[in-house]
Design an enzyme around this catalytic site. Structure first.
Site, PDB file in Angstrom:
ATOM      1  N   HIS A 122     -42.172  -1.991  10.360  1.00  0.00           N
ATOM      2  CA  HIS A 122     -43.030  -1.725   9.201  1.00  0.00           C
ATOM      3  C   HIS A 122     -42.286  -2.046   7.907  1.00  0.00           C
ATOM      4  CE1 HIS A 122     -46.355   1.206   7.663  1.00  0.00           C
ATOM      5  NE2 HIS A 122     -46.037   0.333   6.713  1.00  0.00           N
ATOM      6  N   HIS A 161     -53.067   2.678   9.615  1.00  0.00           N
ATOM      7  CA  HIS A 161     -52.722   3.519   8.471  1.00  0.00           C
ATOM      8  C   HIS A 161     -53.740   4.658   8.466  1.00  0.00           C
ATOM      9  CE1 HIS A 161     -51.477   4.105   4.139  1.00  0.00           C
ATOM     10  NE2 HIS A 161     -52.630   4.753   4.160  1.00  0.00           N
ATOM     11  N   HIS A 188     -46.370   5.660  10.182  1.00  0.00           N
ATOM     12  CA  HIS A 188     -45.812   6.748   9.359  1.00  0.00           C
ATOM     13  C   HIS A 188     -46.433   8.127   9.595  1.00  0.00           C
ATOM     14  CE1 HIS A 188     -49.191   5.220   7.029  1.00  0.00           C
ATOM     15  NE2 HIS A 188     -48.495   4.257   6.492  1.00  0.00           N
ATOM     16  N   ASN A 205     -47.048   7.176   0.384  1.00  0.00           N
ATOM     17  CA  ASN A 205     -48.263   7.379   1.159  1.00  0.00           C
ATOM     18  C   ASN A 205     -47.955   7.139   2.635  1.00  0.00           C
ATOM     19  OD1 ASN A 205     -50.780   7.316   2.361  1.00  0.00           O
ATOM     20  ND2 ASN A 205     -51.731   6.098   0.774  1.00  0.00           N
ATOM     21  N   ASP A 256     -41.200   1.544   6.494  1.00  0.00           N
ATOM     22  CA  ASP A 256     -42.242   1.391   5.475  1.00  0.00           C
ATOM     23  C   ASP A 256     -41.612   1.010   4.139  1.00  0.00           C
ATOM     24  OD1 ASP A 256     -44.708   1.265   4.254  1.00  0.00           O
ATOM     25  OD2 ASP A 256     -45.042   3.434   4.216  1.00  0.00           O
TER      26      ASP A 256
END
Length: 445
Positions: free
Chosen positions: A67, A186, A239, A285, A312
């Site tokens: 990611h 997501h 995540h 986020n 991320d």
């Protein structure tokens, strides 16, 4: 990356944190792993041999990131393929999966090939483009997933935006099953999160900022694991940030459904207490959650409920982050600090289980992405010389001005960590030699 040349003997390295060994690299392969002083184990002498005293450095398989946001094309002031992969190499990575939310979005086979071709010219590690699930990340029409898979996409994701339409997600999972790829979601229910900015509860009350509730993640994950079970398509949860999501993933795995999950380094170490000053460096986020969530995420990584750590990595320019919280973008840097942060989180004040670190940052991510033939390989003779070296006594302080990323939006600025990546090699090519004390025979220019 420079090509491999000659032979290098790394004296006194500790593969997976075990006892010191001498590791011989010849060309692109590990030629031998022997007890110290027993020679290179390969017989013939080599006039080009270089010996490097590693003095107890930890050797791990080079890391794999599921990611990464490289921002090219479209936002090159924040990051480029060249700068982002340089940061990856400095963080110990051999492979990164580049998310699709570029400008233009990576939603056609031509754009998949463009990123691969650009990376072949400029990257310091291997780059694997992620294709979008929907055209333009708009959530209306499915992108040409089969064609993008044929062009080299290993994974599909609208990361940054939730695929909210369950019928579209079903079609994407069916395409993933056909092509042997996976869909990375997501998990953010738009109707529940709305304009959410910060973890719901004490953090939101203290700052007065719009709350981002845990249910906004958990409801999407609950729906999607059921769809994965129904379709047989591989689903990857991006995540994970809440204890509730951990329990849903655990339940899905208990039923044998094709579900994997990742957690970020920052969600393993930082809590929403850090957001109470409303500094946008801590805006991400999903948001930083509570200490109870952090504890659940660490436990889930230990017991295998969460499969992997993924950064991320989300670079942003200083001018965009230097804003009122609500106007600043979500996201943090992650590639250069991931290993020390994860070692700190898993070690909990003591030396971490380096085998577990290698599993969650290299072996499992490689397997999830379909890269197990070339990445996350064992550290033994005959395998590719693709590894990273970690100083377990570094005691280094993160300084954002020293980042090799094009951006400096790290939440770890000023924090001290015991461990630090000092070198990375990919198939015998030195892609990072950070403090130059190792004097490898081949280097990145």
């Amino acid at each position: 990356m420079n090509g491999p040349a000659g032979t290098t003997i790394l004296r006194g390295v500790r593969p997976l944190g075990g006892s010191p060994q001498d590791v011989t690299v010849r060309g692109s392969r590990i030629a031998a792993v022997t007890a110290p002083g027993n020679g290179d184990g390969t017989g013939a002498a080599d006039t080009t041999t270089v010996t490097v005293d590693c003095d107890g450095l930890i050797m791990l398989p080079a890391l794999v990131d599921l990611h990464t946001h490289l921002r090219e094309p479209g936002d090159t002031p924040s990051e480029t393929i060249a700068s982002g992969t340089r940061a990856a190499a400095h963080g110990g990575y051999s492979d990164v999966l580049a998310m699709a939310n570029c400008v233009p979005v990576t939603d056609t086979p031509e754009r998949v090939r463009h990123i691969s071709e650009r990376a072949a010219r400029t990257a310091s590690c291997r780059v694997h483009p992620v294709g979008a699930v929907t055209g333009g990340l708009a959530g209306r029409d499915l992108a040409p997933l089969d064609a993008m898979a044929a062009a080299g996409a290993l994974m599909f994701s609208d990361d940054g935006v939730c695929v909210d339409d369950p019928a579209l997600l079903v079609r994407a999972l069916e395409a993933a099953r056909r092509t042997g790829t996976l869909v990375a979601q997501h998990a953010q229910c738009p109707r529940l999160v709305q304009r959410g900015q910060i973890n719901a509860g004490a953090a939101a009350r203290a700052t007065g900022l719009p709350p981002w509730p845990a249910t906004g993640e958990e409801t999407i994950v609950a729906r999607d694991v059921v769809l994965a079970g129904a379709t047989g398509g591989r689903l990857h949860i991006c995540h994970v940030s809440t204890a509730g999501t951990v329990e849903i993933v655990r339940w899905a795995k208990s039923r044998g459904w094709p579900v994997t999950a990742e957690v970020t380094p920052h969600h393993l170490l930082l809590t929403d207490l850090m957001t109470r000053d409303a500094d946008p460096l801590h805006k991400v986020n999903p948001p930083l959650r509570t200490a109870e969530d952090v504890a659940a995420l660490r436990a889930a990584l230990h017991d295998g409920t969460i499969d992997a750590v993924a950064t991320d990595h989300a670079p942003h320019t200083a001018s965009s982050k230097d804003n009122h919280w609500c106007e600043a973008p979500f996201g943090m840097l992650g590639l250069e600090t991931a290993l020390p942060v994860v070692a700190e989180a898993l070690g909990a004040g003591s030396e971490p289980d380096w085998g577990l670190v290698a599993t969650v940052m290299s072996t499992r991510p490689a397997r999830i992405a379909g890269l197990a033939d070339v990445a996350g390989r064992p550290l033994r003779a005959g395998e590719p010389a693709t590894f990273t070296l970690v100083d377990p006594r570094a005691d280094w302080r993160v300084d954002r001005t020293e980042s090799v990323s094009a951006s400096d939006n790290t939440p770890f600025h000023g924090m001290t960590f015991r461990h630090r990546v000092v070198a990375t090699m990919v198939e015998g090519r030195v892609t990072a030699d950070i403090d130059r004390r190792l004097t490898f025979p081949t280097r990145v220019s």
